[in-house]
Write a protein that holds these residues in place. Structure first.
Motif, PDB file in Angstrom:
ATOM      1  N   ALA A  53       6.058  -9.031 -12.569  1.00  0.00           N
ATOM      2  CA  ALA A  53       5.637  -9.322 -11.248  1.00  0.00           C
ATOM      3  C   ALA A  53       6.821  -9.340  -9.954  1.00  0.00           C
ATOM      4  O   ALA A  53       6.910  -8.109  -8.961  1.00  0.00           O
ATOM      5  CB  ALA A  53       4.597  -9.587 -10.738  1.00  0.00           C
ATOM      6  N   PHE A  54       8.202 -10.269 -10.882  1.00  0.00           N
ATOM      7  CA  PHE A  54       8.327 -10.644  -9.053  1.00  0.00           C
ATOM      8  C   PHE A  54      10.074  -9.766  -9.470  1.00  0.00           C
ATOM      9  O   PHE A  54      10.767  -9.355  -8.702  1.00  0.00           O
ATOM     10  CB  PHE A  54       9.317 -12.625  -9.487  1.00  0.00           C
ATOM     11  CG  PHE A  54       8.489 -13.428  -9.209  1.00  0.00           C
ATOM     12  CD1 PHE A  54       7.927 -13.242  -7.512  1.00  0.00           C
ATOM     13  CD2 PHE A  54       7.189 -13.419 -10.164  1.00  0.00           C
ATOM     14  CE1 PHE A  54       6.673 -14.001  -7.060  1.00  0.00           C
ATOM     15  CE2 PHE A  54       6.575 -14.931  -9.869  1.00  0.00           C
ATOM     16  CZ  PHE A  54       5.952 -15.064  -7.805  1.00  0.00           C
ATOM     17  N   ASN A  55       9.789  -9.535 -10.666  1.00  0.00           N
ATOM     18  CA  ASN A  55      11.317  -8.097 -10.914  1.00  0.00           C
ATOM     19  C   ASN A  55      11.097  -6.860  -9.581  1.00  0.00           C
ATOM     20  O   ASN A  55      11.167  -6.081  -9.578  1.00  0.00           O
ATOM     21  CB  ASN A  55      11.496  -7.535 -11.735  1.00  0.00           C
ATOM     22  CG  ASN A  55      12.327  -8.892 -13.209  1.00  0.00           C
ATOM     23  OD1 ASN A  55      12.807  -9.860 -12.371  1.00  0.00           O
ATOM     24  ND2 ASN A  55      12.428  -9.051 -14.266  1.00  0.00           N
ATOM     25  N   THR A  56       9.983  -6.986 -10.452  1.00  0.00           N
ATOM     26  CA  THR A  56       8.834  -5.507  -9.155  1.00  0.00           C
ATOM     27  C   THR A  56       9.586  -5.518  -7.593  1.00  0.00           C
ATOM     28  O   THR A  56       9.819  -5.157  -6.896  1.00  0.00           O
ATOM     29  CB  THR A  56       7.807  -5.138  -9.634  1.00  0.00           C
ATOM     30  OG1 THR A  56       7.618  -4.262 -10.929  1.00  0.00           O
ATOM     31  CG2 THR A  56       7.322  -3.712  -8.778  1.00  0.00           C
ATOM     32  N   ARG A  57       8.750  -6.608  -7.111  1.00  0.00           N
ATOM     33  CA  ARG A  57       9.205  -7.265  -5.789  1.00  0.00           C
ATOM     34  C   ARG A  57      10.096  -7.486  -5.185  1.00  0.00           C
ATOM     35  O   ARG A  57      11.080  -6.630  -4.121  1.00  0.00           O
ATOM     36  CB  ARG A  57       8.289  -9.099  -5.912  1.00  0.00           C
ATOM     37  CG  ARG A  57       8.693  -9.737  -4.736  1.00  0.00           C
ATOM     38  CD  ARG A  57       8.026 -10.940  -4.641  1.00  0.00           C
ATOM     39  NE  ARG A  57       7.523 -11.549  -3.027  1.00  0.00           N
ATOM     40  CZ  ARG A  57       6.762 -11.248  -2.874  1.00  0.00           C
ATOM     41  NH1 ARG A  57       5.283 -10.822  -2.730  1.00  0.00           N
ATOM     42  NH2 ARG A  57       6.284 -12.058  -0.865  1.00  0.00           N
ATOM     43  N   GLU A  58      11.580  -7.608  -6.051  1.00  0.00           N
ATOM     44  CA  GLU A  58      12.535  -7.915  -6.086  1.00  0.00           C
ATOM     45  C   GLU A  58      13.379  -6.835  -5.422  1.00  0.00           C
ATOM     46  O   GLU A  58      13.811  -6.203  -4.524  1.00  0.00           O
ATOM     47  CB  GLU A  58      13.388  -8.647  -6.714  1.00  0.00           C
ATOM     48  CG  GLU A  58      12.826 -10.353  -6.919  1.00  0.00           C
ATOM     49  CD  GLU A  58      13.411 -11.008  -7.900  1.00  0.00           C
ATOM     50  OE1 GLU A  58      14.090 -11.018  -8.147  1.00  0.00           O
ATOM     51  OE2 GLU A  58      13.363 -12.568  -7.599  1.00  0.00           O
ATOM     52  N   ASP A  59      12.842  -5.573  -6.361  1.00  0.00           N
ATOM     53  CA  ASP A  59      13.626  -4.822  -6.408  1.00  0.00           C
ATOM     54  C   ASP A  59      13.329  -3.516  -5.070  1.00  0.00           C
ATOM     55  O   ASP A  59      13.524  -2.754  -4.591  1.00  0.00           O
ATOM     56  CB  ASP A  59      12.666  -3.838  -7.440  1.00  0.00           C
ATOM     57  CG  ASP A  59      13.949  -3.830  -8.870  1.00  0.00           C
ATOM     58  OD1 ASP A  59      14.430  -4.507  -8.866  1.00  0.00           O
ATOM     59  OD2 ASP A  59      13.169  -3.148  -9.866  1.00  0.00           O
ATOM     60  N   VAL A  60      11.732  -3.757  -4.910  1.00  0.00           N
ATOM     61  CA  VAL A  60      11.241  -3.240  -3.675  1.00  0.00           C
ATOM     62  C   VAL A  60      11.277  -3.644  -1.824  1.00  0.00           C
ATOM     63  O   VAL A  60      12.360  -3.232  -1.584  1.00  0.00           O
ATOM     64  CB  VAL A  60       9.625  -2.968  -3.297  1.00  0.00           C
ATOM     65  CG1 VAL A  60       9.436  -2.443  -2.188  1.00  0.00           C
ATOM     66  CG2 VAL A  60       9.445  -2.823  -4.703  1.00  0.00           C
ATOM     67  N   ARG A  74       1.390  -1.787  -0.005  1.00  0.00           N
ATOM     68  CA  ARG A  74      -0.085   0.224  -0.141  1.00  0.00           C
ATOM     69  C   ARG A  74       0.698   1.361   0.110  1.00  0.00           C
ATOM     70  O   ARG A  74       2.414   1.603   0.317  1.00  0.00           O
ATOM     71  CB  ARG A  74      -1.204   0.009   1.474  1.00  0.00           C
ATOM     72  CG  ARG A  74      -2.125  -0.511   1.682  1.00  0.00           C
ATOM     73  CD  ARG A  74      -2.756  -0.764   1.875  1.00  0.00           C
ATOM     74  NE  ARG A  74      -4.429  -1.985   2.315  1.00  0.00           N
ATOM     75  CZ  ARG A  74      -4.973  -1.865   2.913  1.00  0.00           C
ATOM     76  NH1 ARG A  74      -4.984  -1.334   4.123  1.00  0.00           N
ATOM     77  NH2 ARG A  74      -5.490  -2.843   3.783  1.00  0.00           N
ATOM     78  N   HIS A  75       0.077   2.053  -0.550  1.00  0.00           N
ATOM     79  CA  HIS A  75       1.118   4.115  -0.304  1.00  0.00           C
ATOM     80  C   HIS A  75       1.815   4.054  -1.824  1.00  0.00           C
ATOM     81  O   HIS A  75       3.133   4.469  -0.640  1.00  0.00           O
ATOM     82  CB  HIS A  75       1.553   4.267   0.886  1.00  0.00           C
ATOM     83  CG  HIS A  75       0.189   4.001   1.517  1.00  0.00           C
ATOM     84  ND1 HIS A  75      -0.952   5.074   1.910  1.00  0.00           N
ATOM     85  CD2 HIS A  75       0.030   3.210   3.223  1.00  0.00           C
ATOM     86  CE1 HIS A  75      -1.876   4.524   2.810  1.00  0.00           C
ATOM     87  NE2 HIS A  75      -1.327   3.775   3.730  1.00  0.00           N
ATOM     88  N   ARG A  76       2.156   2.933  -2.679  1.00  0.00           N
ATOM     89  CA  ARG A  76       2.958   2.696  -2.947  1.00  0.00           C
ATOM     90  C   ARG A  76       2.140   3.203  -4.851  1.00  0.00           C
ATOM     91  O   ARG A  76       1.013   3.483  -4.850  1.00  0.00           O
ATOM     92  CB  ARG A  76       3.758   1.905  -3.506  1.00  0.00           C
ATOM     93  CG  ARG A  76       4.243   1.692  -2.408  1.00  0.00           C
ATOM     94  CD  ARG A  76       5.391   0.202  -2.284  1.00  0.00           C
ATOM     95  NE  ARG A  76       5.786  -0.684  -1.264  1.00  0.00           N
ATOM     96  CZ  ARG A  76       6.312  -0.003  -0.100  1.00  0.00           C
ATOM     97  NH1 ARG A  76       7.306   0.719  -1.432  1.00  0.00           N
ATOM     98  NH2 ARG A  76       6.939  -1.147   0.893  1.00  0.00           N
ATOM     99  N   THR A  77       3.190   3.830  -6.143  1.00  0.00           N
ATOM    100  CA  THR A  77       2.333   3.909  -6.727  1.00  0.00           C
ATOM    101  C   THR A  77       1.633   2.828  -6.965  1.00  0.00           C
ATOM    102  O   THR A  77       1.272   1.571  -7.513  1.00  0.00           O
ATOM    103  CB  THR A  77       3.805   4.120  -8.019  1.00  0.00           C
ATOM    104  OG1 THR A  77       4.694   2.789  -8.193  1.00  0.00           O
ATOM    105  CG2 THR A  77       5.181   4.574  -7.823  1.00  0.00           C
ATOM    106  N   LYS A  78       0.481   2.734  -8.397  1.00  0.00           N
ATOM    107  CA  LYS A  78      -0.290   2.111  -8.914  1.00  0.00           C
ATOM    108  C   LYS A  78       0.024   0.299 -10.154  1.00  0.00           C
ATOM    109  O   LYS A  78       0.049   0.040  -8.968  1.00  0.00           O
ATOM    110  CB  LYS A  78      -1.199   2.495  -9.721  1.00  0.00           C
ATOM    111  CG  LYS A  78      -1.961   3.477  -9.413  1.00  0.00           C
ATOM    112  CD  LYS A  78      -3.176   2.818  -8.681  1.00  0.00           C
ATOM    113  CE  LYS A  78      -4.345   3.752  -7.420  1.00  0.00           C
ATOM    114  NZ  LYS A  78      -5.376   2.955  -6.300  1.00  0.00           N
ATOM    115  N   LYS A  79       1.760   0.667 -10.222  1.00  0.00           N
ATOM    116  CA  LYS A  79       2.432  -0.558 -11.014  1.00  0.00           C
ATOM    117  C   LYS A  79       2.853  -0.932 -10.001  1.00  0.00           C
ATOM    118  O   LYS A  79       2.423  -2.147  -9.967  1.00  0.00           O
ATOM    119  CB  LYS A  79       3.252   0.699 -12.029  1.00  0.00           C
ATOM    120  CG  LYS A  79       3.871  -0.654 -12.513  1.00  0.00           C
ATOM    121  CD  LYS A  79       4.716   0.547 -13.740  1.00  0.00           C
ATOM    122  CE  LYS A  79       6.070  -0.862 -14.329  1.00  0.00           C
ATOM    123  NZ  LYS A  79       6.704  -0.522 -15.396  1.00  0.00           N
TER     124      LYS A  79
END
Length: 617
Positions: free
Chosen positions: A131-138, A60-65
């Protein structure tokens, strides 16, 4: 009387019910388990007793993407990874071993399994890579920040979890010389193929960590969810207890664990029928049922020459006031413990002067609307369309000779004696309605008088939950009728003027309950109006109540029931509040904050709905 504002202004948390519903459909499809529910909790969790997978509010409270990709990665990880590829037997054996650092030990294994399963899913389902790349970056950024905080505070076990996550993503941080050698054992996870392999690696690390660390992890970065030893309660039927004991069910995967809970829940709903279907009826084996045909008549009905079935309203009213009924999975998982009572609301004759005053004010509105609608109905019945290429042949045949392309046909609109529609009005009976009871009663009376004038069948029901008697085991809900379908044009103004406010409101349950009644109606157009003054609020029905209500509205629409929402407020509605209700009701939610607006919005809802009926009639 002071105003009770049910919308919590200091709480800016809103739920994207549409997104949550999409995640639920995705989880059910990937796991091949349509019964799966999706909720949000602090961390990703598995909750078989609720048939639910929980996504993390971390996104939550992050960009929509990022938010969407984060939720997607949670679903992928649980429904395509842990669901079939996490070994529960290995997890049980792992949990049986005592440790001085139990939290660190469990979190390291879950961290290892998340990495193994993420890599497996990305290879088997390439479409999940984004989706997993975004997960790992964050999460990489998150663990880097956390490691700095844990290093300052000397939380060495927590620091080790941060380092463990980062090392699997190619990032190294300083954990001290004593822990440096463990990194070589940890990197063996790149070759792990099963939960058993991960368990072996973590156990080898713990043999040394229990001597190197004095305290356990203070923060929770990973959690499993419900205890795997928590098995579903088995509902025994006569003659099969022994068979169950001789053949205990072995559960090896998350899928089997959830299925066991789901299966037992379904069996609990109809235990007697299940036993008869599987084992037969012992009375039949002994020569037939005892005293067959002597049972008490439960319901009577009457018919007419048109073949229409009509319930005897007197018999139904007597049944309503008898025993309470259990929801038991029929009205959504969030309402499984609900016990509901149905009854007629008792009218008081003390309101006659008040009703006369209300009707005196409303008469111009009612007459105007009835006149307009009846005029439209007459035009619809008598309207003739001429100059057509097909239809009935006109008596005026001159155009056949005069015109180059004559159109001598016409069509007469088929007459309709009555509107093919049915309306239901659900009224929020919660305590926050206290300061707006008079306005609500007038709006309901207007609704009642217009539909009586058009001879349109309708129901008006007050719904509420008894907050003082609600508990984990049972949540009593009440439905009180002011007007029923069978009453047709009967005037129930005194009953409408007699309803009062109570405690809580369980909106999703009430919508499903009324939708069930509407499904039995044969009218072409079915409308369900909800008069409410705030968000759903009941026992264990906070955040999941919003989602449950949104799902109930979606389910009603799939059954061709149009759901409309009128938000009653003592103050002007804010944009945040309007957006909040759109999440539950879509664009079919309107607001009113004064008596004039109550009347105006009620008339507008009725007019729009009835015009649609007449137009298609």
């Amino acid at each position: 009387m002071t105003s009770v504002n049910r919308f919590i202004q200091f709480n800016d948390e809103t739920i994207d019910t549409k997104l949550l519903h999409q995640m639920e459909l995705l989880a059910g499809a990937m796991a091949d388990a349509p019964y799966l529910k999706v909720t949000t909790r602090k961390l990703v969790e598995l909750r078989p007793s609720e048939s639910a997978l929980s996504m993390s509010v971390f996104w939550r409270h992050r960009t929509k993407k990022i938010e969407r990709h984060g939720y997607l990665s949670d679903i992928y990880l649980m429904a395509a990874g842990f669901w079939r590829h996490f070994d529960l037997q290995d997890w049980r054996e792992f949990k049986k071993t005592d440790s001085k650092l139990p939290s660190l030990r469990e979190q390291l294994l879950l961290c290892a399994e998340e990495f193994r399963l993420s890599e497996f899913i990305k290879i088997s389902r390439p479409g999940t890579t984004g989706a997993f790349n975004t997960r790992e970056d964050v999460y990489t950024t998150y663990h880097e920040d956390q490691s700095k905080q844990n290093l300052k505070k000397s939380f060495r076990a927590d620091l080790l979890i941060n380092a463990a996550y980062l090392q699997l993503r190619g990032k190294d941080i300083d954990t001290g010389e004593k822990l440096l050698g463990l990194s070589f054992i940890w990197t063996e996870l790149f070759e792990a193929k099963s939960t058993k392999d991960s368990v072996k690696i973590v156990n080898r690390m713990m043999d040394r960590l229990e001597f190197l660390l004095e305290s356990d992890a203070r923060h929770t970065y990973y959690t499993f969810g419900e205890d795997v030893e928590k098995v579903p309660p088995f509902h025994y039927h006569e003659g099969i207890r022994a068979e169950r004991a001789e053949n205990p069910e072995e559960i090896d995967t998350i899928e089997e664990w959830f299925d066991a809970w789901h299966r037992e829940t379904k069996l609990a709903e109809t235990p007697a029928m299940e036993f008869e279907l599987e084992r037969g009826d012992s009375q039949l084996a002994e020569g037939g049922r005892e005293a067959e045909g002597t049972g008490e008549v439960q319901q009577t009905a009457k018919g007419d020459s048109t073949g229409e079935y009509k319930e005897d309203s007197h018999v139904e009213d007597r049944q309503m006031n008898s025993k309470p009924k259990k929801a038991e999975g029929e009205f959504g998982s969030a309402n499984d413990q609900v016990v509901y009572h149905e009854s007629r609301l008792k009218a008081s004759s003390d309101h006659r002067l008040t009703i006369e005053n209300w009707r005196r004010k409303q008469t111009p509105y009612v007459r105007s609307l009835l006149k307009e609608l009846k005029k439209r109905m007459t035009q619809r019945q008598e309207g003739i369309r001429s100059n057509l290429n097909a239809g009935r042949l006109s008596k005026k045949l001159v155009p056949l000779v005069v015109e180059e392309r004559p159109k001598p046909f016409y069509r007469k609109t088929a007459p309709s004696k009555e509107l093919d529609a049915v309306f239901c009005l659900l009224i929020d009976g919660s305590a926050s309605m206290l300061d707006k009871l008079e306005e609500t009663k007038q709006a309901v009376l207007l609704f009642h008088d217009v539909l009586r004038g058009l001879d349109v069948p309708h129901e008006i029901v007050l719904f509420y939950e008894d907050a003082y008697e609600a508990s984990d085991a049972e949540q009593p809900n009440y439905f009180e009728w002011m007007h029923k379908f069978e009453d047709r044009k009967k005037d129930h103004a005194e009953t409408i003027a007699s309803f009062d406010a109570h405690e809580d409101n369980r909106d999703g349950f009430a919508i499903r309950w009324m939708s069930k009644r509407l499904k039995r109606r044969t009218e072409k157009h079915r409308f369900l109006l909800v008069f409410s003054d705030g968000e759903p609020s009941a026992y264990n029905y906070a955040e999941n109540g919003v989602v449950d209500t949104a799902n109930a509205v979606t389910e009603a629409k799939k059954q061709d029931i149009e759901v409309l929402h009128l938000f009653l407020s003592s103050n002007s509605i804010s944009e945040d509040q309007a957006a909040f209700y759109r999440k539950m009701y879509g664009n079919k939610s309107v607001s009113a904050d004064s008596l004039e607006q109550f009347v105006e919005q009620t008339l507008r809802l009725l007019k729009r709905s009835l015009h649609l009926v007449i137009k298609s009639g």
